[in-house]
Scaffold this motif. Sequence first.
Motif, PDB file in Angstrom:
ATOM      1  N   SER A 235       0.585  -1.418   0.111  1.00 22.98           N
ATOM      2  CA  SER A 235      -0.095  -0.114  -0.009  1.00 22.98           C
ATOM      3  C   SER A 235       0.966   1.128   0.156  1.00 22.98           C
ATOM      4  CB  SER A 235      -0.770  -0.089   1.267  1.00 22.98           C
ATOM      5  OG  SER A 235      -0.102   0.092   2.312  1.00 22.98           O
ATOM      6  N   TYR A 576      -7.963 -15.324  -6.319  1.00 25.01           N
ATOM      7  CA  TYR A 576      -8.607 -14.126  -5.489  1.00 25.01           C
ATOM      8  C   TYR A 576      -7.330 -13.640  -4.639  1.00 25.01           C
ATOM      9  CZ  TYR A 576     -13.036 -16.320  -6.612  1.00 25.01           C
ATOM     10  OH  TYR A 576     -14.061 -16.851  -7.167  1.00 25.01           O
ATOM     11  N   THR A 578      -6.506 -10.388  -4.673  1.00 24.04           N
ATOM     12  CA  THR A 578      -7.034  -9.116  -4.253  1.00 24.04           C
ATOM     13  C   THR A 578      -7.686  -9.400  -2.775  1.00 24.04           C
ATOM     14  OG1 THR A 578      -7.109  -8.272  -6.736  1.00 24.04           O
ATOM     15  CG2 THR A 578      -8.125  -7.004  -4.730  1.00 24.04           C
ATOM     16  N   ALA A 581      -5.274 -10.010  -0.119  1.00 22.93           N
ATOM     17  CA  ALA A 581      -4.614  -9.082   0.314  1.00 22.93           C
ATOM     18  C   ALA A 581      -5.315  -7.895   1.126  1.00 22.93           C
ATOM     19  CB  ALA A 581      -3.966  -8.398  -0.979  1.00 22.93           C
ATOM     20  N   TYR A 582      -6.443  -7.579   0.862  1.00 24.74           N
ATOM     21  CA  TYR A 582      -7.370  -6.681   1.480  1.00 24.74           C
ATOM     22  C   TYR A 582      -7.868  -7.237   2.884  1.00 24.74           C
ATOM     23  CZ  TYR A 582      -7.527  -3.034  -2.088  1.00 24.74           C
ATOM     24  OH  TYR A 582      -7.086  -2.094  -3.096  1.00 24.74           O
ATOM     25  N   PHE A 595     -13.255  -2.890  -1.761  1.00 27.58           N
ATOM     26  CA  PHE A 595     -12.615  -3.249  -3.036  1.00 27.58           C
ATOM     27  C   PHE A 595     -13.216  -4.118  -4.171  1.00 27.58           C
ATOM     28  CE2 PHE A 595     -11.618  -6.668  -0.330  1.00 27.58           C
ATOM     29  CZ  PHE A 595     -11.715  -8.026  -0.791  1.00 27.58           C
ATOM     30  N   GLU A 596     -12.919  -4.028  -5.442  1.00 25.79           N
ATOM     31  CA  GLU A 596     -13.676  -4.886  -6.205  1.00 25.79           C
ATOM     32  C   GLU A 596     -12.875  -5.899  -6.906  1.00 25.79           C
ATOM     33  OE1 GLU A 596     -14.665  -2.316  -9.233  1.00 25.79           O
ATOM     34  OE2 GLU A 596     -16.147  -1.274  -8.291  1.00 25.79           O
ATOM     35  N   GLU A 597     -13.415  -7.270  -7.091  1.00 19.61           N
ATOM     36  CA  GLU A 597     -12.606  -8.464  -7.323  1.00 19.61           C
ATOM     37  C   GLU A 597     -13.236  -8.957  -8.457  1.00 19.61           C
ATOM     38  OE1 GLU A 597      -9.859 -11.504  -6.935  1.00 19.61           O
ATOM     39  OE2 GLU A 597      -9.877  -9.992  -5.146  1.00 19.61           O
TER      40      GLU A 597
END
Length: 989
Positions: A235, A576, A578, A581-582, A595-597
């Motif tokens: 980040s 998956y 992302t 990670a989030y 977020f969007e995945e």
Amino acid sequence: MIKIGVEGVVAPKGKGVEVDMGIMSALVENSPEPILLLTPEGEILYVNEAMCQLVGRDKESLLQLGREALRDQEDPRWQLVIQEREQSGYSRRELNMVHQDGTKIPVEVSSRLFAAPSGQELVSVHVRDQRSYFAAQRQIQHQKLTLQDNLHDLQRVLDYSADLITSFRLDGTLLHINKASIAILGYTPEEMLGRNYREFIHPEDLLGTEDHTDLVQEKLLTTHFRNRYIHKNGSVVHLSWVSAYSAEVNRTYCIGREISQVLEQEKYQLESEQRLQALLLQGTDMIAILSPDGGYIFASANTERILGVPASDFLIRNAFDFVHPEDIPAVRECFEQVLSAKEVNTKPFRFKDAQGHWRWVESYITNCLDIPTIKGIVVNSRDITDRVQQEILLRESEQRYKALFHYNPNPVYSLDLDGNFVSVNQAGLGLLQVSLEEAKKLNFRILSTPESLEQDELEFQKVLRGEPVTRESSLVLPDRIMYYTFTEMPIVIDGQVVGVHGIVKDITQAKEQQMQLEASSKRMNNILESIKDAFFTVDTNLRFTYVNQVFENIMGVRKEDILGVDVRDVYSEKQYATFYAYSQKGLETGCPVHFEEFSAADNLWLDVSVYPSEEGLSIFMREINSRKNAEAELKKLSLVASKTVNSVCIIDQEGRVEWVNDGFMRITGYSLEEIKGQRPIELLPNPETTAEVVPLLIQNFAGDDPFVQEVQCRSKTGDVYWSRLDVTPFWDEQNGQKKHIVIETIITEEKKAEEVREKLTEELLTRNRNLEQFTYIVSHNLRSPVANILGLTSLLGTSDKPELQEGLVSRLKLTAQNLDQIIRDLNEMLSLQAGITEEAEKFQLPKVIEQALQVLPAESFEKLTVNLNGVKEIGSIKSYVSSIINNLLTNAVKYKSPDRPLHLAITAELHPEKEMLCLAVSDNGLGINLEKEGKNMFGLYKRFHFHVSGRGLGLYLVRTQAEALGGYVTVESALNEGSTFKVWIKNFR
């Protein structure tokens, strides 16, 4: 016995200066420095008055007793002095002399063997009393130890500072970094030390950071420099720096504050630290004789050695020529005092040496004008540059330490070994709401809550054992309980813990939010299946703990198959990435993430919100394939718009058209004959944007660099369109003039697509906020009445007493009514969310207001004023506008003052330039204390007057509906005077 006298003796000539030996003898006799003349065997032949005063004996006794009267028999250094002088003819050592009363006097003895004119060998001895010197050295050593302790404490404070503190070489190698790097960048100091700081900087900020590093070396100190770093988890971290460069050690020192949240809130806050070192110089005493006006009569050889100025140069100069201009008034005052007195000690002042440097000296001045052989002012000066420099350094260090203590924005304090407050800074006094005198009477145990007292005591004892601790604790204040993190460290002097130093950080808000989250998480179990989004929870090890039906349907799984199973065993980390990670970020920071995945395997776009808690993660998911497909179509539309046939134009040095292609004529409508010789910068830009764009265009055309600029233009037929101008300057080889090639690309459709995307994004964000609010209500308000109903129904079968049964039924009915009201509120909110999709329409505002007034009882108000300023037809969502007016009027009636009749005023103002309509409702009712309640004004279930019934939902709906209409709400109110609510909404054409 050799007779010593001065009659008829003339000093040998040297350097053109003839000195009367009578003057020299008088100078020795009146010198404040003890002087002896003796034989090599120790027989004293001459002693001056200063020597007699030093050992407390008169001249006769010293001449009679000889050297043994001065010698400390226990000091072996005496024998070394005698041996050294016998071997080399000169000796200079420190040793002890004996006073008549038996005390030992530390002195520095310089002795030299020489031959008298008669041929006899004699020894001259100069003695310097070292007692004041040793006392000063002890004081300096004590101050140095104190400074080291203070610096040690300061280093501890820096280690536990929330700011990032570092130093690096000019090549960028990190030499030091404090532990704040863990919290701010995710790296331990050990992981960063020895690496180049450029490895951690955001690539786009590298050039600016290097320029700033050069600026620091040039200016030595800079503040408020901002750049971005890459966190260990990938980040971006925003930092604000204070930097200082030290040429002495060839290092740059920096203090960085994490400002990511500050940037989001458009705020900024800081503080800088410097470390200086100085060289200590050693000096000796100087002796001079001055005339009453300050002119030199005599300068000793050691003065020449110290200052590097020959004695002959002194004799033609005035002493004040060497004194620093700022110190002359004080030195001259002392000089004038000695003319009327016998002796004066000066304060330290600055004296110039041969190289033009200023040396700090202090002088002992004696008036010897009445002595015929001297007839001058005897000045004995000592070089104290080392001592003054050390005192300055000590003062600066103490001031830095005090500044860190007193001006720290966080409370800072120190405790003694019993836990009593010894010192508290201003922030700490503000926290305790006491004076410093009152704080010193407190013990930290008085401020602890009963629940935390035992743990606080254990932590305090740990610090007393020399271990620094950081802990969370509560603090009982007069009006409420606050929560803080306490960082405490031992104060160690000479290896012993003598107290505790602490720093406090307020975490009350975060703690209260945490407790609210804990409570809400326990009330969510019965309502999760009603959520229309996919929802599931995992523990801290990412094992499924709950999934709802929607999740099963979207992801094609069964609850029974995945509960208790690791998410990574069901959905691969590669597919998956992302999401994982989030999710990890949410677990580490404790903050919600959104977020969007995209799942390539399932061809599925998901909008994901992750909410961390003590138990793990709560995750909402929404399938957004339709929205993503729409965005893709918009991108394709932008690409098509950017690839249309371009226009090309050549402009001369005066900005006039020389040639255009067919594309230019097709886009603008102007032929080459019409546009040639014209200035397109004056002809084409849309008049509405000329004031903003034209000056920038003129400035860019004046430069020699290519540039790209977007501009809104108007064609010959009056059509407005957007263009992107790619401008490249070139030099005409025939006439040497600078010209420009302008390639114009039509980007009107791209601009329109951008507006569509922004509108779509805003709608999605609004829906997401509404969903989060709905989830909040469901999780916080439904659980309590449902739990009460379950508890009351379970009690119905436990007793046959009619009165108990009747009471339980009554409570059950009341609880059911509360549950019904909450469900009604939810229905109203769901209706509000559904209304967002309504289309704006044209309607008559006066008619809507008239309908709202018909609902109010006629006797509820005395006076009504309606001033619409000619506003009649507007474009908006009629149901929303009606609801806003109804809620504001109903609130005005409900909260009218019992002391006066209600007066109402409704006004409307149209602002065409902003395409906004302002509706205002004013009353003279109870009013609201905005200073106290302003932040909760439009909150859900927030009420400010409790003497009448209400749910605290009206103002929340007003604000929500106004925002849905592209506007906002402002309020002006004073307690017991009334309120004015202004609702700004978009007026659609």
